[in-house]
Design an enzyme around this catalytic site. Structure first.
Site, PDB file in Angstrom:
ATOM      1  N   ASN A 137      15.739  44.892  24.450  1.00  0.00           N
ATOM      2  CA  ASN A 137      14.528  44.991  25.277  1.00  0.00           C
ATOM      3  C   ASN A 137      13.314  44.290  24.662  1.00  0.00           C
ATOM      4  OD1 ASN A 137      14.537  46.989  23.308  1.00  0.00           O
ATOM      5  ND2 ASN A 137      13.565  48.523  24.606  1.00  0.00           N
ATOM      6  N   GLU A 234      15.571  54.289  15.606  1.00  0.00           N
ATOM      7  CA  GLU A 234      14.654  54.265  16.751  1.00  0.00           C
ATOM      8  C   GLU A 234      15.511  54.363  18.000  1.00  0.00           C
ATOM      9  OE1 GLU A 234      11.602  54.513  16.583  1.00  0.00           O
ATOM     10  OE2 GLU A 234      10.985  53.690  14.662  1.00  0.00           O
ATOM     11  N   CYS A 268      11.987  52.259  25.266  1.00  0.00           N
ATOM     12  CA  CYS A 268      12.449  53.555  24.754  1.00  0.00           C
ATOM     13  C   CYS A 268      11.383  54.640  24.834  1.00  0.00           C
ATOM     14  CB  CYS A 268      12.945  53.399  23.327  1.00  0.00           C
ATOM     15  SG  CYS A 268      11.773  52.549  22.270  1.00  0.00           S
ATOM     16  N   GLU A 448       8.396  52.986  12.158  1.00  0.00           N
ATOM     17  CA  GLU A 448       8.107  51.558  12.089  1.00  0.00           C
ATOM     18  C   GLU A 448       6.601  51.406  12.283  1.00  0.00           C
ATOM     19  OE1 GLU A 448      11.222  50.016  14.959  1.00  0.00           O
ATOM     20  OE2 GLU A 448      11.981  49.239  13.054  1.00  0.00           O
TER      21      GLU A 448
END
Ligand SMILES: NC(=O)C1=CN([C@@H]2O[C@H](COP(=O)(O)OP(=O)(O)OC[C@H]3O[C@@H](n4cnc5c(N)ncnc54)[C@H](O)[C@@H]3O)[C@@H](O)[C@H]2O)C=CC1
Ligand SMILES: C[N+](C)(C)CCCC(=O)O
Length: 474
Positions: A137, A234, A268, A448
């Site tokens: 994505n 993630e 997400c 992150e």
């Protein structure tokens, strides 16, 4: 053939893309894979045109472009998202690299005084070879989010992009090389599950940073556990966005669109469960539907387009399947939710759908419980703060959340009580690189972005220094 492509390329989708340069990057240059098995075709989402590895016409059209535009256009062709979004993705990527380049010089330990003049100090040291496994994505941005902190901390990284989006990570490798990164410090290896497995199991790999689905994340964690490797995960989400009646409705509607429709809803941290306080439900729905219907779906390379194509045909079908199931379970489709065929003949086979708003949703419906990963917003009414926080938390995910209210105490109280790695107050889906990003619960762990990510790409050594004699017990 090449001429025909040149004619259509400026400002519009291609229909065919030829990639003749190898997409693996090893020891400082693009290399052909040692062995090529189970190769699968990659399609341009907007046209269903195949990426053709066999023709010599290689990115020629992109050569005169400044790098930012070149990467963004390739990203659009490979991923299907709009050029407007892709340019922002590339900006976020370079900002991330600059941020960690700056932080590299600030890595520091601690000095601890001990009795008798002795002391200790700590050093931040690299982990070694880190593996990055990316999703489709945000192909370029994910490669930057993982490699920038990894390299800043002195690690090497082997990055595996998603097999659906193999094209842009190798350009990042070339940029690093141009900037002086020694050969071999950032490598790109193409492949799918098998390649990912080999990387996770490799005894010389110290850490795996993964972005993708929960089931694959679990496998990555299991494999890494066997080698006692560190892991950052993630994973997915089903994030709540809570809109109270005292909100600024205009901004809340904008926030709901940002929370649901970026990258065709394939994000997400999207806030796909939109809880709206009952008193303002009619106004909210009227406005959100009006604006959703106005979203221009079509050729992602055109500046005017706001929504492009989904990543591939099976995924489009899966997302449309979620909408059908929602209808069967009693949801009302207020707009969209159908395959969309643009008028441009080049795009008739593209994986487009109209963005969808679902009303009449209940917490037990599949569309409200499962990650759809497409442009589908589920709207749910609520009465009280206590009730909505409890319902918002009633999920195994915990990536993000959002709240719109003018009541400052309520905003912070709700942010404290939501079980998620991020809570946006009066906005949604902005991701400045200075701010840590990551999940609670089954949305993963590790972070992150932000300073804290240094801790996930380094290990702490303690050095203890004696200034006197050794106190010997024996
Ligand atoms: N959290 C996020 O940002 C993302 C979530 N997803 C979710 O996952 C669903 C499926 O998308 P996929 O691309 O199939 O996700 P996936 O989780 O299967 O793939 C993500 C990455 O892991 C790699 N991989 C697959 N199997 C592996 C294994 N056994 N060991 C190591 N690496 C492995 C893939 O090649 C890819 O690079 C989506 O529909 C969506 O719900 C997908 C992409 C991003
Ligand atoms: C950039 N942002 C915040 C919209 C999404 C990044 C997370 C992801 O990989 O889905």
């Amino acid at each position: 053939m090449a001429q025909a492509i040149l004619d259509v390329m400026p400002g519009a989708s291609t229909g065919t893309v030829q990639v003749s340069d190898p997409l693996n990057f090893w020891a400082g240059k693009r290399v052909e894979p040692r062995q090529q098995k189970n190769a699968e075709p990659v399609f341009e989402p907007a046209t269903e045109g195949a990426f053709r590895p066999d023709l010599l016409f290689e990115y020629r059209w992109f050569r005169p472009l400044e790098k930012r535009e070149k990467i963004a256009k390739l990203e659009v062709i490979n991923n299907g998202k709009s050029i407007t979004e892709a340019l922002v993705d590339i900006d976020i990527a370079w900002q991330c690299i600059e941020y960690y380049a700056g932080l590299a010089g600030a890595l520091a330990g601690q000095h601890v005084q001990l009795p008798g003049g002795a002391f200790a100090y700590t050093r931040r040291e690299p982990l070694g070879v880190c593996v990055g496994i990316g999703a489709w994505n945000y192909p370029f941005q994910i490669a930057a989010w993982k490699s920038a902190p990894a390299l800043a901390c002195g690690n090497a990284m082997v990055f595996k992009p998603s097999p659906f989006t193999p094209v842009t990570a190798v350009i990042l490798a070339e940029i690093y090389k141009e900037a002086g990164v020694p050969d071999g410090l950032f490598c790109v290896v193409q492949g799918g599950a098998e390649t990912g497995t080999i990387l996770c199991q490799h005894p010389k790999v110290a850490k795996v940073s993964f972005t993708g689905s929960v089931p694959t994340g679990k496998k990555v964690m299991e494999m890494s556990a066997k080698g006692v490797k560190q892991v950052t995960l993630e994973l997915g989400g089903k994030s709540p966005l809570i809109i109270f009646k005292d909100c600024d409705l205009e901004n809340a509607v904008r926030g709901a669109l940002m929370a649901n429709f970026l990258t065709q809803g394939q994000v997400c941290c999207n806030g796909t469960r939109v809880f709206v306080q009952k008193d303002i439900m009619p106004q909210f729905l009227e406005e959100v539907v009006k604006r959703t219907k106005a979203i221009l779906v079509g050729d992602p390379l055109l500046d005017s387009t706001r929504m492009g194509a989904l990543i591939n045909k099976p995924h489009l079908e899966k997302v449309l399947g979620f909408v059908s199931q929602a209808k069967l379970q009693g949801a009302r489709v207020l707009c969209g939710g159908e395959r969309f065929v643009p008028s441009d003949p080049k795009l008739v086979n593209g994986y487009f759908m109209s963005p969808c708003v679902l009303d009449n949703c209940r917490d037990d419906m599949t569309c409200v419980k499962e990650e759809i990963f497409g442009p589908v917003m589920s709207v749910l009414p609520f009465d009280t703060e206590e009730e909505v926080v409890q319902r918002a938390n009633n999920t195994t995910f915990g990536l993000a959340s959002g709240v719109f209210t003018r009541d400052i105490s309520r905003a912070h109280r709700v942010a404290e009580n939501l079980e998620a790695g991020t809570c946006f107050i009066n906005n949604y889906n902005i991701s400045p690189v200075e701010v840590p990003f990551g999940g609670y619960k089954m949305s993963g762990f590790g972070r992150e972005n932000g300073q804290v990510t240094i801790e996930y790409y380094s290990q702490l050594k303690t050095v203890v220094v004696e200034m006197g004699d050794v106190d010997n017990y024996f």
